[in-house]
Design a protein around this motif. Sequence first.
Motif, PDB file in Angstrom:
ATOM      1  N   LYS A  36       0.896  -1.383  -0.155  1.00 18.77           N
ATOM      2  CA  LYS A  36      -0.096   0.270  -0.030  1.00 18.77           C
ATOM      3  C   LYS A  36       0.910   1.360   0.141  1.00 18.77           C
ATOM      4  CE  LYS A  36      -4.232   1.488   1.791  1.00 18.77           C
ATOM      5  NZ  LYS A  36      -5.694   0.871   2.380  1.00 18.77           N
ATOM      6  N   VAL A  37       0.436   2.327  -0.929  1.00 17.03           N
ATOM      7  CA  VAL A  37       1.248   3.439  -0.968  1.00 17.03           C
ATOM      8  C   VAL A  37       0.242   4.779  -1.155  1.00 17.03           C
ATOM      9  CG1 VAL A  37       3.295   2.412  -2.123  1.00 17.03           C
ATOM     10  CG2 VAL A  37       1.586   3.521  -3.547  1.00 17.03           C
ATOM     11  N   THR A  38       0.566   5.891  -0.856  1.00 17.75           N
ATOM     12  CA  THR A  38      -0.086   7.104  -1.135  1.00 17.75           C
ATOM     13  C   THR A  38       0.474   7.719  -2.389  1.00 17.75           C
ATOM     14  OG1 THR A  38      -0.474   7.008   1.282  1.00 17.75           O
ATOM     15  CG2 THR A  38      -1.039   9.054  -0.194  1.00 17.75           C
ATOM     16  N   ILE A  39      -0.122   8.026  -3.201  1.00 21.49           N
ATOM     17  CA  ILE A  39       0.031   8.726  -4.409  1.00 21.49           C
ATOM     18  C   ILE A  39      -1.004   9.782  -4.766  1.00 21.49           C
ATOM     19  CG2 ILE A  39      -0.733   7.002  -5.995  1.00 21.49           C
ATOM     20  CD1 ILE A  39       1.663   7.656  -7.789  1.00 21.49           C
ATOM     21  N   THR A  40      -0.721  11.104  -5.275  1.00 16.64           N
ATOM     22  CA  THR A  40      -1.559  11.788  -6.071  1.00 16.64           C
ATOM     23  C   THR A  40      -1.600  11.949  -7.358  1.00 16.64           C
ATOM     24  OG1 THR A  40      -1.174  13.335  -3.964  1.00 16.64           O
ATOM     25  CG2 THR A  40      -2.236  14.168  -5.889  1.00 16.64           C
ATOM     26  N   LEU A  41      -2.563  11.745  -7.850  1.00 16.58           N
ATOM     27  CA  LEU A  41      -2.947  11.632  -9.389  1.00 16.58           C
ATOM     28  C   LEU A  41      -3.770  12.455 -10.051  1.00 16.58           C
ATOM     29  CD1 LEU A  41      -3.370   7.901  -9.763  1.00 16.58           C
ATOM     30  CD2 LEU A  41      -1.157   8.926 -10.009  1.00 16.58           C
ATOM     31  N   SER A  42      -3.534  13.012 -11.386  1.00 16.40           N
ATOM     32  CA  SER A  42      -4.352  13.988 -11.732  1.00 16.40           C
ATOM     33  C   SER A  42      -6.097  13.556 -11.902  1.00 16.40           C
ATOM     34  CB  SER A  42      -3.973  14.325 -13.400  1.00 16.40           C
ATOM     35  OG  SER A  42      -4.358  13.301 -14.062  1.00 16.40           O
ATOM     36  N   LYS A  43      -6.746  14.436 -11.875  1.00 17.97           N
ATOM     37  CA  LYS A  43      -8.012  14.136 -11.839  1.00 17.97           C
ATOM     38  C   LYS A  43      -8.515  13.327 -13.043  1.00 17.97           C
ATOM     39  CE  LYS A  43     -12.634  15.930 -11.332  1.00 17.97           C
ATOM     40  NZ  LYS A  43     -13.515  14.924 -11.954  1.00 17.97           N
ATOM     41  N   ALA A  44      -7.993  13.798 -14.171  1.00 20.08           N
ATOM     42  CA  ALA A  44      -8.319  13.253 -15.562  1.00 20.08           C
ATOM     43  C   ALA A  44      -7.793  11.833 -15.583  1.00 20.08           C
ATOM     44  CB  ALA A  44      -7.507  14.120 -16.806  1.00 20.08           C
ATOM     45  N   SER A  45      -6.841  11.588 -14.925  1.00 20.24           N
ATOM     46  CA  SER A  45      -6.281   9.993 -15.090  1.00 20.24           C
ATOM     47  C   SER A  45      -7.134   9.115 -14.300  1.00 20.24           C
ATOM     48  CB  SER A  45      -4.853   9.991 -14.486  1.00 20.24           C
ATOM     49  OG  SER A  45      -3.746  10.723 -15.469  1.00 20.24           O
ATOM     50  N   VAL A  46      -7.652   9.731 -13.323  1.00 17.54           N
ATOM     51  CA  VAL A  46      -8.390   8.956 -12.331  1.00 17.54           C
ATOM     52  C   VAL A  46      -9.805   8.541 -12.947  1.00 17.54           C
ATOM     53  CG1 VAL A  46      -9.686   8.777 -10.123  1.00 17.54           C
ATOM     54  CG2 VAL A  46      -7.122   9.540 -10.014  1.00 17.54           C
ATOM     55  N   ASP A  47     -10.284   9.696 -13.473  1.00 17.26           N
ATOM     56  CA  ASP A  47     -11.553   9.520 -14.278  1.00 17.26           C
ATOM     57  C   ASP A  47     -11.601   8.420 -15.485  1.00 17.26           C
ATOM     58  OD1 ASP A  47     -12.735  13.133 -13.714  1.00 17.26           O
ATOM     59  OD2 ASP A  47     -12.789  11.463 -12.495  1.00 17.26           O
ATOM     60  N   PHE A  48     -10.464   8.657 -16.071  1.00 13.85           N
ATOM     61  CA  PHE A  48     -10.231   7.653 -17.099  1.00 13.85           C
ATOM     62  C   PHE A  48     -10.330   6.325 -16.652  1.00 13.85           C
ATOM     63  CE2 PHE A  48      -8.713   5.573 -21.133  1.00 13.85           C
ATOM     64  CZ  PHE A  48      -7.929   4.847 -20.866  1.00 13.85           C
ATOM     65  N   PHE A  49      -9.148   5.968 -15.677  1.00 10.19           N
ATOM     66  CA  PHE A  49      -9.227   4.524 -15.090  1.00 10.19           C
ATOM     67  C   PHE A  49     -10.717   4.331 -14.497  1.00 10.19           C
ATOM     68  CE2 PHE A  49      -5.320   3.116 -16.015  1.00 10.19           C
ATOM     69  CZ  PHE A  49      -4.528   3.937 -16.082  1.00 10.19           C
ATOM     70  N   LYS A  50     -11.177   4.996 -13.901  1.00 16.13           N
ATOM     71  CA  LYS A  50     -12.601   4.737 -13.087  1.00 16.13           C
ATOM     72  C   LYS A  50     -13.591   4.406 -14.365  1.00 16.13           C
ATOM     73  CE  LYS A  50     -12.512   6.990  -8.850  1.00 16.13           C
ATOM     74  NZ  LYS A  50     -13.261   8.241  -7.797  1.00 16.13           N
ATOM     75  N   LYS A  51     -13.672   5.179 -15.328  1.00 17.03           N
ATOM     76  CA  LYS A  51     -14.518   4.657 -16.598  1.00 17.03           C
ATOM     77  C   LYS A  51     -14.275   3.453 -17.277  1.00 17.03           C
ATOM     78  CE  LYS A  51     -14.548   6.612 -21.031  1.00 17.03           C
ATOM     79  NZ  LYS A  51     -14.373   7.465 -21.641  1.00 17.03           N
ATOM     80  N   GLU A  52     -12.923   3.227 -17.487  1.00 20.70           N
ATOM     81  CA  GLU A  52     -12.668   2.082 -18.048  1.00 20.70           C
ATOM     82  C   GLU A  52     -12.648   0.681 -17.181  1.00 20.70           C
ATOM     83  OE1 GLU A  52     -12.385   3.680 -21.569  1.00 20.70           O
ATOM     84  OE2 GLU A  52     -11.819   1.623 -21.276  1.00 20.70           O
ATOM     85  N   ALA A  53     -12.500   0.892 -15.778  1.00 23.53           N
ATOM     86  CA  ALA A  53     -12.539  -0.178 -14.823  1.00 23.53           C
ATOM     87  C   ALA A  53     -13.932  -0.424 -14.902  1.00 23.53           C
ATOM     88  CB  ALA A  53     -12.120   0.436 -13.598  1.00 23.53           C
ATOM     89  N   LYS A  54     -14.916   0.562 -14.904  1.00 24.19           N
ATOM     90  CA  LYS A  54     -16.261   0.235 -14.874  1.00 24.19           C
ATOM     91  C   LYS A  54     -16.744  -0.651 -16.243  1.00 24.19           C
ATOM     92  CE  LYS A  54     -20.883   2.582 -14.090  1.00 24.19           C
ATOM     93  NZ  LYS A  54     -21.555   3.639 -13.783  1.00 24.19           N
ATOM     94  N   LYS A  55     -16.342  -0.316 -17.051  1.00 27.96           N
ATOM     95  CA  LYS A  55     -16.862  -1.156 -18.322  1.00 27.96           C
ATOM     96  C   LYS A  55     -16.246  -2.597 -18.167  1.00 27.96           C
ATOM     97  CE  LYS A  55     -15.807   2.413 -21.745  1.00 27.96           C
ATOM     98  NZ  LYS A  55     -15.025   2.913 -22.840  1.00 27.96           N
ATOM     99  N   GLN A  56     -15.057  -2.887 -17.326  1.00 30.96           N
ATOM    100  CA  GLN A  56     -14.486  -4.312 -17.392  1.00 30.96           C
ATOM    101  C   GLN A  56     -14.782  -4.983 -16.091  1.00 30.96           C
ATOM    102  OE1 GLN A  56     -12.726  -5.455 -20.081  1.00 30.96           O
ATOM    103  NE2 GLN A  56     -12.991  -3.534 -20.864  1.00 30.96           N
TER     104      GLN A  56
END
Length: 81
Positions: A36-56
Amino acid sequence: MKTKFKYTDEPLGKIKVVDDFLPSPEELAFKEDNVKVTITLSKASVDFFKKEAKKQHVQYQKMIRRLLDLYTMHHQRVSNK
């Protein structure tokens, strides 16, 4: 205090273009031991992965983790040549 960067149009120096080796979002679901780590990512990146993860039907964190694992494996192979 947050560091602010000022970007300019200065030359970047020697640049090497590499072939695209990154997997598609469908290939990013995988199970391994984790740390487990803590990392700050851009909102655009997180939104992209959330959208794609939902599809899969997988967790977006697993997709991000798989992407990083594949990137690491690729560069380890390249370094060992």
